[in-house]
Scaffold this motif. Structure first.
Motif, PDB file in Angstrom:
ATOM      1  N   SER A   1       0.850  -1.187   0.000  1.00 55.22           N
ATOM      2  CA  SER A   1       0.000   0.000   0.000  1.00 55.22           C
ATOM      3  C   SER A   1       0.887   1.238   0.000  1.00 55.22           C
ATOM      4  O   SER A   1       1.198   1.792   1.053  1.00 55.22           O
ATOM      5  CB  SER A   1      -0.924   0.000   1.233  1.00 55.22           C
ATOM      6  OG  SER A   1      -1.733   1.144   1.229  1.00 55.22           O
TER       7      SER A   1
ATOM      8  N   LEU B   1       0.325   4.251  -0.633  1.00 51.75           N
ATOM      9  CA  LEU B   1      -0.284   5.423  -0.002  1.00 51.75           C
ATOM     10  C   LEU B   1      -0.099   5.420   1.518  1.00 51.75           C
ATOM     11  O   LEU B   1      -0.077   6.464   2.154  1.00 51.75           O
ATOM     12  CB  LEU B   1      -1.777   5.504  -0.324  1.00 51.75           C
ATOM     13  CG  LEU B   1      -2.122   5.838  -1.775  1.00 51.75           C
ATOM     14  CD1 LEU B   1      -3.627   5.779  -1.993  1.00 51.75           C
ATOM     15  CD2 LEU B   1      -1.582   7.205  -2.150  1.00 51.75           C
ATOM     16  N   HIS B   2       0.044   4.225   2.091  1.00 47.30           N
ATOM     17  CA  HIS B   2       0.237   4.103   3.537  1.00 47.30           C
ATOM     18  C   HIS B   2       1.683   3.750   3.890  1.00 47.30           C
ATOM     19  O   HIS B   2       1.970   3.349   5.015  1.00 47.30           O
ATOM     20  CB  HIS B   2      -0.718   3.046   4.108  1.00 47.30           C
ATOM     21  CG  HIS B   2      -2.156   3.430   3.960  1.00 47.30           C
ATOM     22  ND1 HIS B   2      -2.969   2.913   2.975  1.00 47.30           N
ATOM     23  CD2 HIS B   2      -2.920   4.314   4.658  1.00 47.30           C
ATOM     24  CE1 HIS B   2      -4.171   3.446   3.075  1.00 47.30           C
ATOM     25  NE2 HIS B   2      -4.169   4.303   4.081  1.00 47.30           N
ATOM     26  N   GLY B   3       2.575   3.866   2.917  1.00 41.19           N
ATOM     27  CA  GLY B   3       3.989   3.618   3.172  1.00 41.19           C
ATOM     28  C   GLY B   3       4.355   2.154   3.351  1.00 41.19           C
ATOM     29  O   GLY B   3       5.370   1.836   3.953  1.00 41.19           O
ATOM     30  N   VAL B   4       3.529   1.240   2.824  1.00 44.60           N
ATOM     31  CA  VAL B   4       3.822  -0.192   2.939  1.00 44.60           C
ATOM     32  C   VAL B   4       4.345  -0.689   1.604  1.00 44.60           C
ATOM     33  O   VAL B   4       3.600  -0.811   0.629  1.00 44.60           O
ATOM     34  CB  VAL B   4       2.573  -0.992   3.361  1.00 44.60           C
ATOM     35  CG1 VAL B   4       2.918  -2.474   3.490  1.00 44.60           C
ATOM     36  CG2 VAL B   4       1.990  -0.455   4.659  1.00 44.60           C
TER      37      VAL B   4
ATOM     38  N   GLU C   1      -5.081  -3.564  -3.261  1.00 41.82           N
ATOM     39  CA  GLU C   1      -3.838  -3.854  -2.543  1.00 41.82           C
ATOM     40  C   GLU C   1      -3.521  -5.344  -2.561  1.00 41.82           C
ATOM     41  O   GLU C   1      -2.373  -5.747  -2.708  1.00 41.82           O
ATOM     42  CB  GLU C   1      -3.925  -3.357  -1.094  1.00 41.82           C
ATOM     43  CG  GLU C   1      -3.992  -1.858  -0.945  1.00 41.82           C
ATOM     44  CD  GLU C   1      -5.404  -1.294  -1.077  1.00 41.82           C
ATOM     45  OE1 GLU C   1      -6.365  -2.082  -1.288  1.00 41.82           O
ATOM     46  OE2 GLU C   1      -5.541  -0.066  -0.982  1.00 41.82           O
TER      47      GLU C   1
END
Length: 199
Positions: free
Chosen positions: A113, A115-118, A149
């Motif tokens: 992800s 957008l969530h830094g994953v 995702e």
């Protein structure tokens, strides 16, 4: 929010950190705990402390366990060469309820992800890739949720594993697109496993 005594306000704030718990639910839980017996409140506190003190991740599959390796990885009756890759430990129960799968698992603890830094480095995939590279696995079933995702994670992992002589399959779309496999019923999950496809 109403003004509560500091211990009550602190408990409400902590309860709000739980997934799906908003202010009203946190208040109800907090007042329920206040009304419960000292023994019940102590039992809950002990259970939370025990959870943090006793549980760890399996060194082979990353499942949450109190023994290492976990019961699946240590089982002499499960097919150790068939690995079902899931996003979270809770997904294992969904697969197990089908009573159709007799292999082992690998838990990524998330999905890609950006957008969530994953990114790939945040997923727990290294031990799986190492097992496949050592020739310990015949088939990897990618059982990620059919979300954006989940699909990205399945594609990334399939690409990482294609350089090794291993069969890579993806669960069929018996699980509705855009949903989470944690909420799939037994029949849907069984069909998804049976209808998995090569990647």
């Amino acid at each position: 929010m109403a003004r509560y005594a500091e211990p009550m306000a602190r408990l409400i704030e902590e309860l709000k950190k739980l997934p799906g718990v908003g202010t009203k639910s946190a208040q109800r839980y907090a007042f329920h705990l206040l009304r419960s017996s000292d023994e019940d409140a102590a039992a809950l506190a002990d259970a939370v402390r025990g959870l943090k003190a006793s549980l760890r991740l399996c060194s082979i599959c990353n499942n949450v366990t109190d023994v290492d390796p976990c019961a699946y990885c240590a089982s002499p009756v499960r097919n150790q060469r068939l690995v079902c890759v899931v996003e979270e430990p809770t997904n294992i129960d969904t697969v197990e309820r089908t009573q159709k799968y007799q292999g082992v698992y690998h838990v990524l603890h998330g999905t890609l992800s950006p957008l969530h830094g994953v990114g790939p480095d945040q997923l727990r995939a290294v031990t799986l890739i190492n097992r496949v590279e050592r020739g310990e696995v015949d088939e990897v079933i990618l059982a990620m949720s059919p979300t954006l995702e989940g699909e990205a994670t399945a594609d990334w992992l399939a690409t990482a594993l294609r350089k090794f002589p291993v069969r890579i399959s993806r669960i069929a779309t018996g699980v509705p697109a855009g949903s989470d496999i944690e909420y799939a019923d037994e029949v849907t999950m069984a069909r998804a496993l049976e209808g998995r496809r090569e990647m």
